[in-house]
Design an enzyme around this catalytic site. Structure first.
Site, short mmCIF file in Angstrom:
data_model
loop_
_atom_site.label_atom_id
_atom_site.label_comp_id
_atom_site.label_asym_id
_atom_site.label_seq_id
_atom_site.Cartn_x
_atom_site.Cartn_y
_atom_site.Cartn_z
N ARG A 97 72.50 83.69 88.14
CA ARG A 97 72.94 84.55 87.04
C ARG A 97 73.99 83.87 86.16
O ARG A 97 74.17 84.26 85.01
CB ARG A 97 73.51 85.87 87.59
CG ARG A 97 72.48 86.83 88.13
CD ARG A 97 73.09 88.21 88.33
NE ARG A 97 74.18 88.20 89.29
CZ ARG A 97 74.07 88.56 90.56
NH1 ARG A 97 72.91 88.95 91.04
NH2 ARG A 97 75.12 88.54 91.36
N TYR A 98 74.75 82.95 86.71
CA TYR A 98 75.82 82.28 85.97
C TYR A 98 75.44 80.83 85.73
O TYR A 98 74.83 80.20 86.59
CB TYR A 98 77.13 82.35 86.76
CG TYR A 98 77.67 83.74 86.95
CD1 TYR A 98 78.54 84.30 86.01
CD2 TYR A 98 77.30 84.50 88.05
CE1 TYR A 98 79.04 85.58 86.18
CE2 TYR A 98 77.80 85.79 88.23
CZ TYR A 98 78.67 86.33 87.29
OH TYR A 98 79.15 87.59 87.45
N ARG A 101 76.95 78.30 88.63
CA ARG A 101 76.90 78.61 90.05
C ARG A 101 75.67 79.46 90.36
O ARG A 101 75.15 80.14 89.47
CB ARG A 101 78.16 79.31 90.53
CG ARG A 101 78.52 80.57 89.75
CD ARG A 101 80.03 80.84 89.87
NE ARG A 101 80.46 82.05 89.20
CZ ARG A 101 80.76 82.12 87.90
NH1 ARG A 101 80.63 81.07 87.12
NH2 ARG A 101 81.20 83.26 87.39
N CYS A 110 72.85 90.70 109.04
CA CYS A 110 74.32 90.78 109.06
C CYS A 110 74.77 91.19 110.46
O CYS A 110 74.00 91.81 111.20
CB CYS A 110 74.82 91.81 108.06
SG CYS A 110 74.37 91.47 106.34
N CYS A 114 77.05 97.62 106.27
CA CYS A 114 77.94 98.52 105.56
C CYS A 114 77.13 99.62 104.91
O CYS A 114 76.07 99.37 104.33
CB CYS A 114 78.72 97.75 104.49
SG CYS A 114 79.65 96.34 105.13
N CYS A 117 76.40 99.04 101.11
CA CYS A 117 75.91 97.72 100.73
C CYS A 117 74.99 97.79 99.52
O CYS A 117 74.07 98.60 99.46
CB CYS A 117 75.17 97.10 101.91
SG CYS A 117 74.42 95.49 101.53
N ARG A 119 72.83 95.60 98.76
CA ARG A 119 71.51 95.07 99.12
C ARG A 119 70.93 95.84 100.30
O ARG A 119 70.09 95.34 101.05
CB ARG A 119 71.60 93.58 99.47
CG ARG A 119 71.96 92.68 98.29
CD ARG A 119 71.69 91.21 98.58
NE ARG A 119 72.02 90.40 97.42
CZ ARG A 119 73.07 89.57 97.36
NH1 ARG A 119 73.86 89.43 98.41
NH2 ARG A 119 73.31 88.88 96.27
N ASP A 278 79.12 99.03 93.66
CA ASP A 278 77.80 98.88 93.07
C ASP A 278 76.96 100.11 93.43
O ASP A 278 76.88 100.47 94.62
CB ASP A 278 77.12 97.61 93.59
CG ASP A 278 77.84 96.35 93.13
OD1 ASP A 278 78.12 96.24 91.93
OD2 ASP A 278 78.12 95.48 93.98
N ASP A 315 80.47 94.53 88.71
CA ASP A 315 79.32 93.64 88.56
C ASP A 315 78.27 94.38 87.73
O ASP A 315 77.64 95.33 88.21
CB ASP A 315 78.77 93.26 89.94
CG ASP A 315 78.04 91.94 89.92
OD1 ASP A 315 77.62 91.52 88.83
OD2 ASP A 315 77.87 91.33 90.99
N LYS A 322 80.32 89.74 85.91
CA LYS A 322 81.40 90.57 86.45
C LYS A 322 82.45 90.80 85.36
O LYS A 322 83.04 89.85 84.86
CB LYS A 322 82.04 89.90 87.67
CG LYS A 322 81.15 89.81 88.88
CD LYS A 322 81.90 89.17 90.05
CE LYS A 322 81.01 89.07 91.27
NZ LYS A 322 79.87 88.12 91.06
#
Length: 352
Positions: A97-98, A101, A110, A114, A117, A119, A278, A315, A322
């Site tokens: 996206r950037y 990076r 994971c 969470c 989350c 995702r 998010d 974001d 961001k």
């Protein structure tokens, strides 16, 4: 003599029945949580279990990890891919996206899941592990994209990989001349600190700059075991950053945020980002309005060292990046600026 009783080794809780047995949810809640489990993964490590105050129905640790039937309610404003990973995936496992990076997502597993989350619809215990061919293609993409200066290992949690596979990725990325930085995002140091062993430290050893963003949202997550894991990472040459999400009921007071950021600093973890939530499906109960988040940070400015000050960000979807959310202490007036003092609220004119 009778055999001595065998102590059961603590285990990660992965289903509603186990949560009931552990006393984390009531038996009456199990049926609803079984429906949640059909959509979203759950896992609570022994380290996290030990932190939960079962006498407090609003315990900030439990709120982050224990599933809730409210997760089945999706609002119109919530998106299955709120950060727009999919449109910016040139090859499987890479998100770009950037300009300078890109993310490398070698797996989607994971140590804990969470409940907020972003995702949450794709992560889970099946792992989403890239095949050898898929991983090679992703690593080849980094080598063939000279504008990218930083590789960010995320997922999922890259420290859930075997040390052998992690070492292979670090070595391949370290051999790319135009990559200056290798960054990892992980919950492992606080949620499963026993995984930070000599093999993992060795796998992260490289001549490149290595940063690890530790995801933690409450000061209590920094246990003695977490402190030891973080110290091992520091001594292994890894620079530690902290990233958190502003969450209703978890850290939505100035006192909770101050404690979190100060605790990070005591473990030489530099607070980096405080994320606005998010809007993933079923996460509305965690959202703190942006105006409230700005007020909370405004309260901390001046009473909290700049070393502990993260950037409060949202974001944006569709690859917009961001956006820093403030708070602001200055406004323009004609050819000058009116600047508010964080310590006493007085306004100072700054101009020619």
């Amino acid at each position: 003599m009778p055999d001595a009783p065998q102590l059961l080794k603590p285990r990660t809780l992965r289903d509603p029945a186990a949560l009931v047995q552990a006393g984390l949810v009531s038996p009456e809640a199990q049926a609803g949580l079984e429906r949640v489990a059909e959509h979203y993964a759950m896992a609570i490590t022994p380290t996290v279990q030990a932190l939960i105050d079962r006498s407090n129905p609003r315990d900030p640790i439990a709120l982050q990890y224990v599933p809730n039937a409210a997760e089945l309610v999706t609002l119109p404003s919530e998106r299955s891919d709120p950060t727009s990973d999919a449109p910016f995936t040139p090859v499987k496992g890479v998100v770009h996206r950037y300009p300078d990076r890109a993310l490398l997502k070698p797996l989607l597993a994971c140590p804990v899941y969470c409940r907020f989350c972003f995702r949450r619809e794709v992560v889970g215990p099946d792992g989403g592990l890239l095949t050898e061919a898929e991983l090679d293609a992703a690593l080849d993409w980094f080598a063939a994209t000279p504008t990218v200066r930083e590789a960010i290992l995320t997922g999922g949690d890259p420290l859930m990989l075997s040390s052998r596979r992690l070492r292979h990725m670090i070595e391949r990325l370290s051999a790319v001349p135009h990559l200056d930085i290798i960054r990892l995002h992980s919950r492992v140091p606080v949620a499963a600190p026993e995984r930070i062993n000599d093999d993992i430290i060795a796998a992260l050893s490289t001549h490149k700059a290595v940063f690890l963003c530790v995801h933690a949202n409450h000061g209590r997550e920094f246990t003695a075991e977490a402190a030891q894991a973080l110290r091992r990472l520091r001594l292994g040459g890894v620079t530690l950053l902290g990233q958190s999400v502003l969450l209703r009921g978890v850290n939505d007071t100035a006192e909770a945020l101050e404690n979190l950021f100060r605790t990070m600093l005591t473990h030489q973890v530099k607070p980096y980002y405080l994320h606005q939530l998010d809007r993933a499906p079923g996460t509305a109960r965690f959202e703190v309005p942006i105006a409230e988040g700005r007020r909370l940070l405004r309260q901390l400015r001046g009473r909290l060292t700049g070393l502990a000050w993260p950037t409060y960000v949202l974001d944006l979807p569709d690859g917009s990046g961001k956006a820093p959310l403030g708070p602001d202490f200055a406004r323009q007036q004609d050819d000058a600026w009116l600047v508010e003092g964080p310590l006493d609220g007085t306004t100072h004119r700054h101009g020619d």
